[in-house]
Motif scaffolding. Structure first.
Motif, PDB file in Angstrom:
ATOM      1  N   ASN A   8       7.645  15.114 -31.165  1.00  0.00           N
ATOM      2  CA  ASN A   8       6.723  16.147 -31.336  1.00  0.00           C
ATOM      3  C   ASN A   8       5.774  15.894 -32.266  1.00  0.00           C
ATOM      4  O   ASN A   8       5.082  16.759 -33.022  1.00  0.00           O
ATOM      5  CB  ASN A   8       7.199  17.480 -31.354  1.00  0.00           C
ATOM      6  CG  ASN A   8       8.127  17.825 -30.216  1.00  0.00           C
ATOM      7  OD1 ASN A   8       8.020  17.139 -29.087  1.00  0.00           O
ATOM      8  ND2 ASN A   8       9.161  18.435 -30.205  1.00  0.00           N
ATOM      9  N   GLY A   9       5.465  14.512 -32.618  1.00  0.00           N
ATOM     10  CA  GLY A   9       4.344  14.198 -33.810  1.00  0.00           C
ATOM     11  C   GLY A   9       4.763  14.402 -35.279  1.00  0.00           C
ATOM     12  O   GLY A   9       3.942  13.796 -36.133  1.00  0.00           O
ATOM     13  N   THR A  10       6.165  14.747 -35.500  1.00  0.00           N
ATOM     14  CA  THR A  10       6.557  14.627 -36.739  1.00  0.00           C
ATOM     15  C   THR A  10       7.584  13.516 -36.993  1.00  0.00           C
ATOM     16  O   THR A  10       8.396  13.348 -36.104  1.00  0.00           O
ATOM     17  CB  THR A  10       7.001  16.096 -37.021  1.00  0.00           C
ATOM     18  OG1 THR A  10       6.220  17.180 -37.071  1.00  0.00           O
ATOM     19  CG2 THR A  10       7.658  16.159 -38.231  1.00  0.00           C
ATOM     20  N   ARG A  11       7.578  12.821 -38.071  1.00  0.00           N
ATOM     21  CA  ARG A  11       8.170  11.778 -38.352  1.00  0.00           C
ATOM     22  C   ARG A  11       9.711  12.249 -38.995  1.00  0.00           C
ATOM     23  O   ARG A  11       9.660  13.103 -39.768  1.00  0.00           O
ATOM     24  CB  ARG A  11       7.836  10.657 -39.146  1.00  0.00           C
ATOM     25  CG  ARG A  11       8.653   9.477 -39.585  1.00  0.00           C
ATOM     26  CD  ARG A  11       7.976   8.546 -40.243  1.00  0.00           C
ATOM     27  NE  ARG A  11       9.081   7.904 -41.106  1.00  0.00           N
ATOM     28  CZ  ARG A  11       8.979   6.830 -41.749  1.00  0.00           C
ATOM     29  NH1 ARG A  11       7.720   6.110 -41.954  1.00  0.00           N
ATOM     30  NH2 ARG A  11       9.943   6.032 -42.497  1.00  0.00           N
ATOM     31  N   ASP A  67      15.370   4.428 -31.926  1.00  0.00           N
ATOM     32  CA  ASP A  67      14.768   4.204 -33.402  1.00  0.00           C
ATOM     33  C   ASP A  67      13.454   3.760 -33.345  1.00  0.00           C
ATOM     34  O   ASP A  67      13.136   2.599 -32.517  1.00  0.00           O
ATOM     35  CB  ASP A  67      15.794   3.083 -34.020  1.00  0.00           C
ATOM     36  CG  ASP A  67      15.299   2.813 -35.521  1.00  0.00           C
ATOM     37  OD1 ASP A  67      14.942   3.837 -36.110  1.00  0.00           O
ATOM     38  OD2 ASP A  67      15.538   1.833 -35.836  1.00  0.00           O
ATOM     39  N   GLY A  68      12.779   4.264 -34.088  1.00  0.00           N
ATOM     40  CA  GLY A  68      10.996   3.696 -33.857  1.00  0.00           C
ATOM     41  C   GLY A  68      10.340   4.415 -33.062  1.00  0.00           C
ATOM     42  O   GLY A  68       9.273   3.961 -32.813  1.00  0.00           O
ATOM     43  N   SER A  69      10.790   5.048 -32.010  1.00  0.00           N
ATOM     44  CA  SER A  69      10.166   5.666 -30.921  1.00  0.00           C
ATOM     45  C   SER A  69       9.387   7.039 -31.127  1.00  0.00           C
ATOM     46  O   SER A  69       9.728   7.570 -32.154  1.00  0.00           O
ATOM     47  CB  SER A  69      11.274   6.232 -29.563  1.00  0.00           C
ATOM     48  OG  SER A  69      11.814   4.626 -29.303  1.00  0.00           O
ATOM     49  N   SER A  70       8.493   7.246 -30.098  1.00  0.00           N
ATOM     50  CA  SER A  70       7.872   8.579 -30.213  1.00  0.00           C
ATOM     51  C   SER A  70       8.483   9.361 -28.907  1.00  0.00           C
ATOM     52  O   SER A  70       8.497   8.962 -27.776  1.00  0.00           O
ATOM     53  CB  SER A  70       6.320   8.701 -29.717  1.00  0.00           C
ATOM     54  OG  SER A  70       5.853   9.671 -29.931  1.00  0.00           O
ATOM     55  N   ILE A  71       8.858  10.482 -29.366  1.00  0.00           N
ATOM     56  CA  ILE A  71       9.539  11.627 -28.424  1.00  0.00           C
ATOM     57  C   ILE A  71       8.861  12.774 -28.249  1.00  0.00           C
ATOM     58  O   ILE A  71       8.297  13.120 -29.358  1.00  0.00           O
ATOM     59  CB  ILE A  71      10.953  11.712 -28.877  1.00  0.00           C
ATOM     60  CG1 ILE A  71      11.712  10.380 -29.184  1.00  0.00           C
ATOM     61  CG2 ILE A  71      11.707  12.593 -28.092  1.00  0.00           C
ATOM     62  CD1 ILE A  71      13.078  10.413 -29.622  1.00  0.00           C
ATOM     63  N   THR A  72       8.853  13.371 -27.019  1.00  0.00           N
ATOM     64  CA  THR A  72       8.305  14.461 -26.863  1.00  0.00           C
ATOM     65  C   THR A  72       9.402  15.468 -26.042  1.00  0.00           C
ATOM     66  O   THR A  72       9.941  14.980 -25.227  1.00  0.00           O
ATOM     67  CB  THR A  72       7.154  14.408 -25.766  1.00  0.00           C
ATOM     68  OG1 THR A  72       5.987  13.642 -26.541  1.00  0.00           O
ATOM     69  CG2 THR A  72       6.401  15.920 -25.677  1.00  0.00           C
ATOM     70  N   THR A  73       9.737  16.578 -26.719  1.00  0.00           N
ATOM     71  CA  THR A  73      10.728  17.571 -26.031  1.00  0.00           C
ATOM     72  C   THR A  73       9.688  18.732 -25.569  1.00  0.00           C
ATOM     73  O   THR A  73       8.564  18.895 -25.770  1.00  0.00           O
ATOM     74  CB  THR A  73      11.602  17.859 -27.083  1.00  0.00           C
ATOM     75  OG1 THR A  73      10.864  18.916 -28.250  1.00  0.00           O
ATOM     76  CG2 THR A  73      12.286  16.784 -27.856  1.00  0.00           C
ATOM     77  N   VAL A  74      10.582  19.694 -24.894  1.00  0.00           N
ATOM     78  CA  VAL A  74       9.643  20.587 -24.280  1.00  0.00           C
ATOM     79  C   VAL A  74       8.998  21.497 -25.556  1.00  0.00           C
ATOM     80  O   VAL A  74       7.915  22.221 -25.436  1.00  0.00           O
ATOM     81  CB  VAL A  74      10.623  21.684 -23.598  1.00  0.00           C
ATOM     82  CG1 VAL A  74      11.566  22.333 -24.565  1.00  0.00           C
ATOM     83  CG2 VAL A  74       9.918  22.568 -22.708  1.00  0.00           C
ATOM     84  N   GLU A  75       9.651  21.561 -26.714  1.00  0.00           N
ATOM     85  CA  GLU A  75       8.950  22.252 -27.855  1.00  0.00           C
ATOM     86  C   GLU A  75       7.535  21.671 -28.290  1.00  0.00           C
ATOM     87  O   GLU A  75       6.818  22.377 -28.918  1.00  0.00           O
ATOM     88  CB  GLU A  75       9.891  22.217 -29.202  1.00  0.00           C
ATOM     89  CG  GLU A  75      11.209  22.840 -28.955  1.00  0.00           C
ATOM     90  CD  GLU A  75      12.359  22.270 -28.622  1.00  0.00           C
ATOM     91  OE1 GLU A  75      13.498  22.812 -28.763  1.00  0.00           O
ATOM     92  OE2 GLU A  75      12.045  21.148 -28.106  1.00  0.00           O
TER      93      GLU A  75
END
Length: 160
Positions: A8-11, A67-75
């Motif tokens: 969600n945009g945070t590392r 690892d190294g991916s960008s993930i979007t969750t419902v939050e």
């Protein structure tokens, strides 16, 4: 194993066991409990998240694979000011949720669809969401919600 995820945009830098699922890392290590665990076999779709823009069953993926991916969750769907995404609003307005257990996975799958297709027809919406199980709604409200959100999002973005 040390891994880096952007969620969600945070590392986030995490130290996880090689066998830890992505769903467990999101829920237990990062406190993002909107990713629900249902069947833990990839059948129900409740754990669906977007990884590098595409839908993935987080219960079937190991955290180290992300690892190294960008993930979007419902939050991550809500605006920076906490406002709901048009899809979330539509689910509420069109009664696309009842118990809410399937809702995060449905939202992630629907969001993926709307990123790929601006105005999908009802049959296409049903087809795309067929991998997500809902025991409460009968799906009509969910399909109505996705259709309404698609129309609203098309108006917001204007003609291409």
């Amino acid at each position: 194993m040390n891994i880096q995820l952007t969620v969600n945009g945070t590392r986030h830098d995490l130290d996880v066991e090689a066998r830890r699922t992505l769903a467990d890392a999101l829920r237990d290590d990062l406190g993002l409990t909107g990713t629900h665990l249902g069947c833990e076999h990839g059948v129900c779709g409740a754990c669906t998240v977007l990884i590098d823009g595409g839908p993935v069953r987080a219960c079937l993926m190991l955290a180290v694979q992300a690892d190294g991916s960008s993930i979007t969750t419902v939050e991550g769907m809500a605006g920076d000011d906490g406002s709901l995404h048009p899809l979330q609003e539509a689910f509420s307005t069109h009664h696309g949720l009842q118990c809410g257990f399937c809702t995060p996975g449905m939202l992630m799958s629907a969001l993926d669809l709307l990123h790929r297709e601006e105005r999908p027809c009802r049959a296409r919406i049903r087809e795309e969401l067929s991998g997500n199980i809902c025991r409460c709604t009968g799906y009509a409200g969910i399909v109505d919600a996705v259709e309404a959100a698609a129309a609203e999002m098309a108006v917001e973005t204007g003609p291409a």
